[in-house]
Scaffold this motif. Structure first.
Motif, short mmCIF file in Angstrom:
data_model
loop_
_atom_site.label_atom_id
_atom_site.label_comp_id
_atom_site.label_asym_id
_atom_site.label_seq_id
_atom_site.Cartn_x
_atom_site.Cartn_y
_atom_site.Cartn_z
N TRP A 24 71.54 54.15 33.68
CA TRP A 24 72.45 54.00 34.82
C TRP A 24 73.81 53.42 34.45
N PRO A 25 73.89 52.35 33.64
CA PRO A 25 75.22 51.82 33.31
C PRO A 25 76.07 52.80 32.49
N MET A 26 75.45 53.85 31.93
CA MET A 26 76.20 54.80 31.11
C MET A 26 76.86 55.89 31.95
N PHE A 27 76.44 56.03 33.21
CA PHE A 27 77.00 57.11 34.04
C PHE A 27 78.52 56.98 34.16
N ASN A 28 78.99 55.76 34.43
CA ASN A 28 80.42 55.58 34.64
C ASN A 28 81.24 55.93 33.41
N ILE A 29 80.64 55.77 32.23
CA ILE A 29 81.36 56.12 31.00
C ILE A 29 81.63 57.62 30.97
N VAL A 30 80.60 58.42 31.31
CA VAL A 30 80.76 59.88 31.31
C VAL A 30 81.67 60.33 32.44
N LEU A 31 81.53 59.70 33.61
CA LEU A 31 82.28 60.14 34.78
C LEU A 31 83.77 59.79 34.71
N ARG A 32 84.18 59.05 33.70
CA ARG A 32 85.61 58.84 33.49
C ARG A 32 86.29 60.12 33.05
N ASP A 33 85.53 60.99 32.37
CA ASP A 33 86.11 62.21 31.81
C ASP A 33 85.57 63.49 32.43
N LEU A 34 84.40 63.44 33.07
CA LEU A 34 83.79 64.64 33.63
C LEU A 34 83.43 64.41 35.09
N SER A 35 83.44 65.50 35.88
CA SER A 35 83.00 65.39 37.26
C SER A 35 81.49 65.25 37.32
N VAL A 36 80.97 64.82 38.47
CA VAL A 36 79.52 64.73 38.66
C VAL A 36 78.86 66.07 38.40
N TRP A 37 79.44 67.13 38.96
CA TRP A 37 78.84 68.46 38.83
C TRP A 37 78.84 68.92 37.38
N THR A 38 79.96 68.75 36.68
CA THR A 38 80.04 69.19 35.28
C THR A 38 79.07 68.39 34.41
N PHE A 39 79.07 67.08 34.59
CA PHE A 39 78.17 66.22 33.82
C PHE A 39 76.73 66.64 34.00
N ARG A 40 76.28 66.78 35.23
CA ARG A 40 74.88 67.10 35.46
C ARG A 40 74.55 68.55 35.10
N ALA A 41 75.49 69.46 35.25
CA ALA A 41 75.24 70.84 34.83
C ALA A 41 74.96 70.90 33.33
N ILE A 42 75.77 70.17 32.56
CA ILE A 42 75.58 70.14 31.11
C ILE A 42 74.28 69.43 30.75
N ALA A 43 74.06 68.26 31.35
CA ALA A 43 72.90 67.44 30.98
C ALA A 43 71.59 68.11 31.34
N VAL A 44 71.47 68.62 32.57
CA VAL A 44 70.21 69.20 33.01
C VAL A 44 69.94 70.52 32.28
N THR A 45 70.96 71.37 32.15
CA THR A 45 70.77 72.63 31.43
C THR A 45 70.43 72.36 29.96
N GLY A 46 71.17 71.44 29.35
CA GLY A 46 70.88 71.12 27.96
C GLY A 46 69.49 70.57 27.76
N ALA A 47 69.03 69.72 28.69
CA ALA A 47 67.68 69.17 28.59
C ALA A 47 66.63 70.28 28.73
N GLY A 48 66.85 71.21 29.67
CA GLY A 48 65.91 72.31 29.84
C GLY A 48 65.82 73.19 28.62
N VAL A 49 66.97 73.53 28.04
CA VAL A 49 66.98 74.36 26.83
C VAL A 49 66.30 73.63 25.68
N LEU A 50 66.58 72.33 25.55
CA LEU A 50 65.95 71.54 24.49
C LEU A 50 64.43 71.55 24.62
N LEU A 51 63.92 71.34 25.83
CA LEU A 51 62.48 71.30 26.04
C LEU A 51 61.83 72.66 25.85
N ILE A 52 62.50 73.71 26.29
CA ILE A 52 61.97 75.06 26.05
C ILE A 52 61.89 75.32 24.55
N GLY A 53 62.91 74.90 23.81
CA GLY A 53 62.90 75.08 22.37
C GLY A 53 61.77 74.31 21.70
#
Length: 296
Positions: A24-53
């Motif tokens: 949780w304390p790391m969210f604000n670090i990412v959100l300084r440079d990325l929007s909520v939507w962009t951050f979560r689109a990258i994180a959730v998609t990346g996590a799904g691809v990683l787990l499928i792999g």
């Protein structure tokens, strides 16, 4: 439920609290440079691809029975899409620790819905654990009522996150997964839940190239691979081991870890209210997870 699976869930609960609470304390670090939507689109998609792999590398069957897809999609919408977007958005309006407090009212919603709709018996022991869980949330919220009261959007996002997560958890508990490995289920839920987030990013995010700082990039990589991918996989395992009301209650340590992380990362205060919250969280978990053999 047998005592062995319940006791086996306890180390997973502690590990999940560390992984999710510490994120949780790391969210604000990412959100300084990325929007909520962009951050979560990258994180959730990346996590799904990683787990499928990972599942493919372990030669697990990646198929899901057709009858299980509605539950898979429904659970993904609540546990992945609504939770990740709304919880992250809440940190834009209120401190990360306090956003986690409101988001983790989820055990209360899940216990209520589980009792009303799933016929789960709310024993006196679990009811008392829920009281301690509610007290944890209250103790953490009291010192910052002024900040929270001044940010209705943050309150709304955090509560929506908790309700969405509770709904997704109940859908998962009712589903017949027909032997599909938890790793595969987690991966598919990530990828399904990512679709609306990607659409939201395409519609609402501001698409222009700006440099991403090194701290934001490193935080994004960590949040994608560890709390999002590994943490969600651990959560689905806990859901498999425990009844819905106890599984959701097991997350009550997460906001405590998040508040402590806020103290360390952002200098947020830690005093008697936070200490009472920690004690209440430990009591709630002990009542819910460390049941005597006679009650198992």
């Amino acid at each position: 439920m047998a005592a062995v699976p319940t006791s086996r869930a306890l180390p997973l609960v502690i590990l999940l609290a560390i992984l999710w609470g510490g994120s949780w304390p790391m969210f604000n670090i990412v959100l300084r440079d990325l929007s909520v939507w962009t951050f979560r689109a990258i994180a959730v998609t990346g996590a799904g691809v990683l787990l499928i792999g990972i599942a493919a590398a372990r030669r697990m069957p990646l198929g899901v029975p057709r009858a299980a897809w509605p539950a898979l999609a429904g659970g993904a919408m609540g546990t992945i899409t609504v939770w990740y977007v709304a919880a992250t958005a809440a940190t834009l309006f209120i401190p990360s620790g306090q956003a986690s407090v409101l988001g983790y009212t989820m055990p209360l919603w899940a216990a209520l819905a589980g009792t009303l709709f799933l016929g789960e018996r709310l024993s006196g022991r679990v009811a008392l654990a829920l009281v301690f869980g509610a007290a944890t949330v209250g103790f953490l919220a009291v010192p910052n009522l002024g900040k929270i009261a001044g940010a209705p959007a943050g309150i709304g996002c955090a509560l929506l996150a908790g309700i969405g997560w509770a709904a997704g958890t109940l859908i998962q508990k009712r589903a017949d997964w027909r032997g599909v490995p938890p790793l595969v289920l987690t991966a598919w839920q990530m990828l399904i839940g990512a679709v609306p987030i990607i659409a939201g990013a395409a519609l609402f995010a501001e698409w222009r190239w700006t440099p991403v700082s090194t701290p934001a990039l490193l935080s994004l990589i960590w949040l994608t691979a560890v709390p999002t991918a590994v943490g969600t996989m651990i959560w689905f395992r806990i859901v498999h081991l425990l009844p819905a009301n106890i599984a959701s209650l097991s997350t009550i340590l997460v906001p405590v870890v998040a508040v402590v992380g806020g103290v360390w990362a952002h200098g947020e205060p830690f005093g008697p209210w936070q200490a009472l919250a920690l004690a209440s969280a430990v009591a709630a978990l002990a009542l819910a997870l460390l049941r005597p053999p006679a009650e198992s």
